[in-house]
Design a protein around this motif. Structure first.
Motif, PDB file in Angstrom:
ATOM      1  N   SER A   1       0.815  -1.220   0.000  1.00  0.00           N
ATOM      2  CA  SER A   1       0.000   0.000   0.000  1.00  0.00           C
ATOM      3  C   SER A   1       0.847   1.268   0.000  1.00  0.00           C
ATOM      4  O   SER A   1       0.424   2.307  -0.501  1.00  0.00           O
ATOM      5  N   SER A   2       2.070   1.201   0.548  1.00  0.00           N
ATOM      6  CA  SER A   2       2.948   2.376   0.564  1.00  0.00           C
ATOM      7  C   SER A   2       4.394   1.929   0.745  1.00  0.00           C
ATOM      8  O   SER A   2       4.663   0.822   1.224  1.00  0.00           O
ATOM      9  N   VAL A   3       5.315   2.821   0.354  1.00  0.00           N
ATOM     10  CA  VAL A   3       6.743   2.514   0.436  1.00  0.00           C
ATOM     11  C   VAL A   3       7.476   3.695   1.060  1.00  0.00           C
ATOM     12  O   VAL A   3       7.247   4.850   0.687  1.00  0.00           O
ATOM     13  N   ARG A   4       8.342   3.398   2.038  1.00  0.00           N
ATOM     14  CA  ARG A   4       9.215   4.418   2.628  1.00  0.00           C
ATOM     15  C   ARG A   4      10.664   4.048   2.274  1.00  0.00           C
ATOM     16  O   ARG A   4      11.095   2.925   2.563  1.00  0.00           O
ATOM     17  N   ARG A   5      11.389   5.003   1.662  1.00  0.00           N
ATOM     18  CA  ARG A   5      12.762   4.712   1.267  1.00  0.00           C
ATOM     19  C   ARG A   5      13.738   5.547   2.075  1.00  0.00           C
ATOM     20  O   ARG A   5      13.487   6.716   2.377  1.00  0.00           O
ATOM     21  N   ASP A   6      14.847   4.918   2.439  1.00  0.00           N
ATOM     22  CA  ASP A   6      15.935   5.619   3.114  1.00  0.00           C
ATOM     23  C   ASP A   6      17.243   5.139   2.482  1.00  0.00           C
ATOM     24  O   ASP A   6      17.836   4.148   2.924  1.00  0.00           O
ATOM     25  N   GLY A   7      17.652   5.829   1.445  1.00  0.00           N
ATOM     26  CA  GLY A   7      18.857   5.436   0.731  1.00  0.00           C
ATOM     27  C   GLY A   7      18.684   4.095   0.039  1.00  0.00           C
ATOM     28  O   GLY A   7      17.782   3.915  -0.776  1.00  0.00           O
ATOM     29  N   ALA A   8      19.556   3.134   0.411  1.00  0.00           N
ATOM     30  CA  ALA A   8      19.516   1.817  -0.215  1.00  0.00           C
ATOM     31  C   ALA A   8      18.584   0.862   0.516  1.00  0.00           C
ATOM     32  O   ALA A   8      18.577  -0.338   0.246  1.00  0.00           O
ATOM     33  N   ARG A   9      17.799   1.393   1.432  1.00  0.00           N
ATOM     34  CA  ARG A   9      16.844   0.562   2.175  1.00  0.00           C
ATOM     35  C   ARG A   9      15.430   1.106   1.984  1.00  0.00           C
ATOM     36  O   ARG A   9      15.237   2.306   1.777  1.00  0.00           O
ATOM     37  N   ALA A  10      14.455   0.212   2.088  1.00  0.00           N
ATOM     38  CA  ALA A  10      13.053   0.617   1.966  1.00  0.00           C
ATOM     39  C   ALA A  10      12.195  -0.289   2.844  1.00  0.00           C
ATOM     40  O   ALA A  10      12.550  -1.442   3.118  1.00  0.00           O
ATOM     41  N   VAL A  11      11.079   0.272   3.293  1.00  0.00           N
ATOM     42  CA  VAL A  11      10.095  -0.490   4.061  1.00  0.00           C
ATOM     43  C   VAL A  11       8.761  -0.364   3.342  1.00  0.00           C
ATOM     44  O   VAL A  11       8.284   0.750   3.096  1.00  0.00           O
ATOM     45  N   ALA A  12       8.159  -1.498   3.013  1.00  0.00           N
ATOM     46  CA  ALA A  12       6.864  -1.505   2.333  1.00  0.00           C
ATOM     47  C   ALA A  12       5.777  -1.916   3.310  1.00  0.00           C
ATOM     48  O   ALA A  12       5.900  -2.947   3.985  1.00  0.00           O
ATOM     49  N   ALA A  13       4.738  -1.097   3.424  1.00  0.00           N
ATOM     50  CA  ALA A  13       3.552  -1.477   4.199  1.00  0.00           C
ATOM     51  C   ALA A  13       2.691  -2.343   3.291  1.00  0.00           C
ATOM     52  O   ALA A  13       2.381  -1.967   2.162  1.00  0.00           O
ATOM     53  N   ALA A  14       2.325  -3.525   3.776  1.00  0.00           N
ATOM     54  CA  ALA A  14       1.632  -4.478   2.904  1.00  0.00           C
ATOM     55  C   ALA A  14       0.543  -5.224   3.649  1.00  0.00           C
ATOM     56  O   ALA A  14       0.492  -5.235   4.887  1.00  0.00           O
ATOM     57  N   ARG A  15      -0.318  -5.844   2.872  1.00  0.00           N
ATOM     58  CA  ARG A  15      -1.386  -6.694   3.393  1.00  0.00           C
ATOM     59  C   ARG A  15      -1.109  -8.117   2.932  1.00  0.00           C
ATOM     60  O   ARG A  15      -1.081  -8.397   1.734  1.00  0.00           O
ATOM     61  N   LEU A  16      -0.859  -9.018   3.897  1.00  0.00           N
ATOM     62  CA  LEU A  16      -0.631 -10.418   3.562  1.00  0.00           C
ATOM     63  C   LEU A  16      -1.978 -11.136   3.470  1.00  0.00           C
ATOM     64  O   LEU A  16      -2.807 -11.048   4.372  1.00  0.00           O
ATOM     65  N   ARG A  17      -2.187 -11.823   2.377  1.00  0.00           N
ATOM     66  CA  ARG A  17      -3.364 -12.666   2.189  1.00  0.00           C
ATOM     67  C   ARG A  17      -2.875 -14.099   1.993  1.00  0.00           C
ATOM     68  O   ARG A  17      -2.092 -14.361   1.082  1.00  0.00           O
ATOM     69  N   HIS A  18      -3.318 -15.015   2.880  1.00  0.00           N
ATOM     70  CA  HIS A  18      -2.909 -16.398   2.700  1.00  0.00           C
ATOM     71  C   HIS A  18      -4.077 -17.342   2.981  1.00  0.00           C
ATOM     72  O   HIS A  18      -4.964 -17.050   3.764  1.00  0.00           O
ATOM     73  N   ARG A  19      -4.037 -18.471   2.299  1.00  0.00           N
ATOM     74  CA  ARG A  19      -5.105 -19.464   2.394  1.00  0.00           C
ATOM     75  C   ARG A  19      -4.479 -20.842   2.377  1.00  0.00           C
ATOM     76  O   ARG A  19      -3.576 -21.121   1.583  1.00  0.00           O
ATOM     77  N   LEU A  20      -4.938 -21.721   3.278  1.00  0.00           N
ATOM     78  CA  LEU A  20      -4.404 -23.073   3.372  1.00  0.00           C
ATOM     79  C   LEU A  20      -5.223 -24.011   2.499  1.00  0.00           C
ATOM     80  O   LEU A  20      -6.455 -24.050   2.596  1.00  0.00           O
ATOM     81  N   ALA A  21      -4.548 -24.766   1.656  1.00  0.00           N
ATOM     82  CA  ALA A  21      -5.221 -25.649   0.702  1.00  0.00           C
ATOM     83  C   ALA A  21      -6.051 -26.704   1.422  1.00  0.00           C
ATOM     84  O   ALA A  21      -5.566 -27.391   2.315  1.00  0.00           O
ATOM     85  N   GLY A  22      -7.317 -26.806   1.038  1.00  0.00           N
ATOM     86  CA  GLY A  22      -8.199 -27.809   1.602  1.00  0.00           C
ATOM     87  C   GLY A  22      -8.842 -27.420   2.908  1.00  0.00           C
ATOM     88  O   GLY A  22      -9.661 -28.180   3.451  1.00  0.00           O
ATOM     89  N   TYR A  23      -8.512 -26.230   3.447  1.00  0.00           N
ATOM     90  CA  TYR A  23      -9.048 -25.829   4.751  1.00  0.00           C
ATOM     91  C   TYR A  23      -9.699 -24.451   4.742  1.00  0.00           C
ATOM     92  O   TYR A  23     -10.753 -24.259   5.342  1.00  0.00           O
ATOM     93  N   ASP A  24      -9.094 -23.493   4.110  1.00  0.00           N
ATOM     94  CA  ASP A  24      -9.620 -22.125   4.137  1.00  0.00           C
ATOM     95  C   ASP A  24     -10.504 -21.858   2.922  1.00  0.00           C
ATOM     96  O   ASP A  24     -10.080 -22.069   1.784  1.00  0.00           O
ATOM     97  N   THR A  25     -11.704 -21.373   3.184  1.00  0.00           N
ATOM     98  CA  THR A  25     -12.610 -21.028   2.088  1.00  0.00           C
ATOM     99  C   THR A  25     -12.382 -19.604   1.595  1.00  0.00           C
ATOM    100  O   THR A  25     -12.868 -19.229   0.531  1.00  0.00           O
ATOM    101  N   ALA A  26     -11.672 -18.813   2.357  1.00  0.00           N
ATOM    102  CA  ALA A  26     -11.338 -17.439   1.969  1.00  0.00           C
ATOM    103  C   ALA A  26      -9.993 -17.098   2.601  1.00  0.00           C
ATOM    104  O   ALA A  26      -9.604 -17.705   3.602  1.00  0.00           O
TER     105      ALA A  26
END
Length: 376
Positions: A68-93
């Motif tokens: 969703s956003s990126v903060r950079r400080d020289g050769a380094r950066a931090v990305a704010a993100a949303r992890l979406r994960h689903r387990l096969a055979g168990y999670d419907t969403a």
């Protein structure tokens, strides 16, 4: 009168002004910040397609990071993100969680070097160390740092036995499978759930997840490794069957469902068919009844609070179980199941009259009479 003729230069002038305005609103060449954001997003997307070595045993059907956003400080950066994960055979969403992804720029290319929960977000089990996996026929057990394959295999076998027991008590539709998390310690469990360790001390397991109908990630049964280890074989069976019942009934459970009904039904499923007597399975309530402290009402929501008076909580759980046991014995198993389903979508008084033909006061009186008879 002759028509007034406008100067021939007026139209080209207006056209030129309009073109200038439109040009200002059109696409512009990407600047350095735009380029960094694009390159970082691509680096995160590429990295998330390959499952890290420490997570290789987890059967992901989906694992993606949306930046969703990126903060950079020289050769380094931090990305704010949303992890979406689903387990096969168990999670419907997909399950979603807020993350921060660290990147470094090497040789002109951005590379992910770490990710972690965003400030205020709960961690995933793998944030606490290596994850070991045990797959049952109806269960998936993920163990935290330090959990042995033997322990996880035993829990998977117990969860496999719990699933058909729950299906026998709850004929409503449900997935018929369960995900169990076993953190490395009580403290690790507390961090995973975002509450103090004392909240779960003495408990064998809890269930997480959202109640109500509609697509949702599979609920997780989270085992307290210390509390569970202190139980005998029968106690472990009862604990896991109780928690799996919460998984099975999630879609028809709502904020309107009384806690005495949801907890009592789960215990009813766990004790169903067992030879356990009320006096043996409800010792705290039996002591209260013998000293003349018969409950004046069905257990209230606050009576089940974690971290409070353990004796009061024990009486609440025992009383809830005996209330559901009474309903099944007096009005029938089918009536108990129907009451549970209706209580999640309509007022309790309406549900009671429709399924049992009594109001809350009538049920309470019948419950009190059964407590006198069975716990005297």
């Amino acid at each position: 009168m002759l028509p007034v003729r406008r100067p021939a230069r007026t139209l080209p002038l207006v056209a030129l002004l309009l073109c200038a305005l439109l040009a200002g609103c059109g696409p512009r060449p990407a600047g350095p910040a735009d380029t960094v954001g694009r390159d970082v997003r691509k680096a995160v997307a590429d990295w998330s397609r390959a499952t890290p070595e420490g997570l290789a045993g987890i059967p992901f059907a989906e694992r993606s990071y949306e930046v969703s956003s990126v903060r950079r400080d020289g050769a380094r950066a931090v990305a704010a993100a949303r992890l979406r994960h689903r387990l096969a055979g168990y999670d419907t969403a997909p399950e979603e969680s807020a993350r921060e992804v660290d990147l470094v720029r090497e040789g002109g290319v951005w590379r992910v070097c770490a990710d972690r929960p965003a400030p205020g977000a709960l961690p995933q089990l793998w944030d606490q160390g290596p994850v070991r996996v045990a797959a049952g026929t109806r269960s998936l057990v993920l163990g935290g740092d330090g959990q042995s394959a033997e322990t996880l295999g035993e829990i998977a076998a117990e969860a496999d036995r719990a699933v058909p027991a729950v299906s026998a008590a709850w004929p409503g539709p449900w997935a018929g499978r369960v995900v169990v998390l076993v953190p490395g310690s009580l403290d690790a469990m507390a961090r995973l759930l975002g509450r103090p360790a004392d909240t779960y001390r003495g408990l064998g397991a809890v269930t997480t997840g959202r109640v109500g109908a509609g697509p949702a990630p599979a609920d997780r049964v989270v085992v307290n490794p210390e509390g569970y280890a202190g139980l005998g074989a029968e106690g472990r069976r009862i604990i896991l069957t109780h928690e799996v019942t919460h998984v099975a009934t999630r879609s028809v459970t709502s904020a309107a469902t009384p806690l005495w009904l949801s907890e009592g039904f789960a215990d009813r499923a766990a004790y169903r068919g067992a030879a356990t007597t009320p006096e043996r399975a409800a010792p705290a309530l039996a002591r209260a009844v013998r000293r003349g402290a018969l409950p004046v009402e069905l257990p209230r929501t606050e009576d089940f609070a974690f971290g409070g008076d353990p004796e009061a909580a024990a009486r609440a759980y025992e009383g809830a179980w005996l209330a559901c046991r009474l309903i099944a014995a007096k009005w029938g198993e089918k009536a108990l199941v129907e009451l549970y389903g209706r209580a999640g979508r309509e007022p309790l008084e309406t549900a009671l009259r429709a399924t049992l033909g009594v109001d809350r006061a009538g049920l309470t009186k019948a419950w009190q009479e059964s407590l006198r008879e069975e716990l005297r």
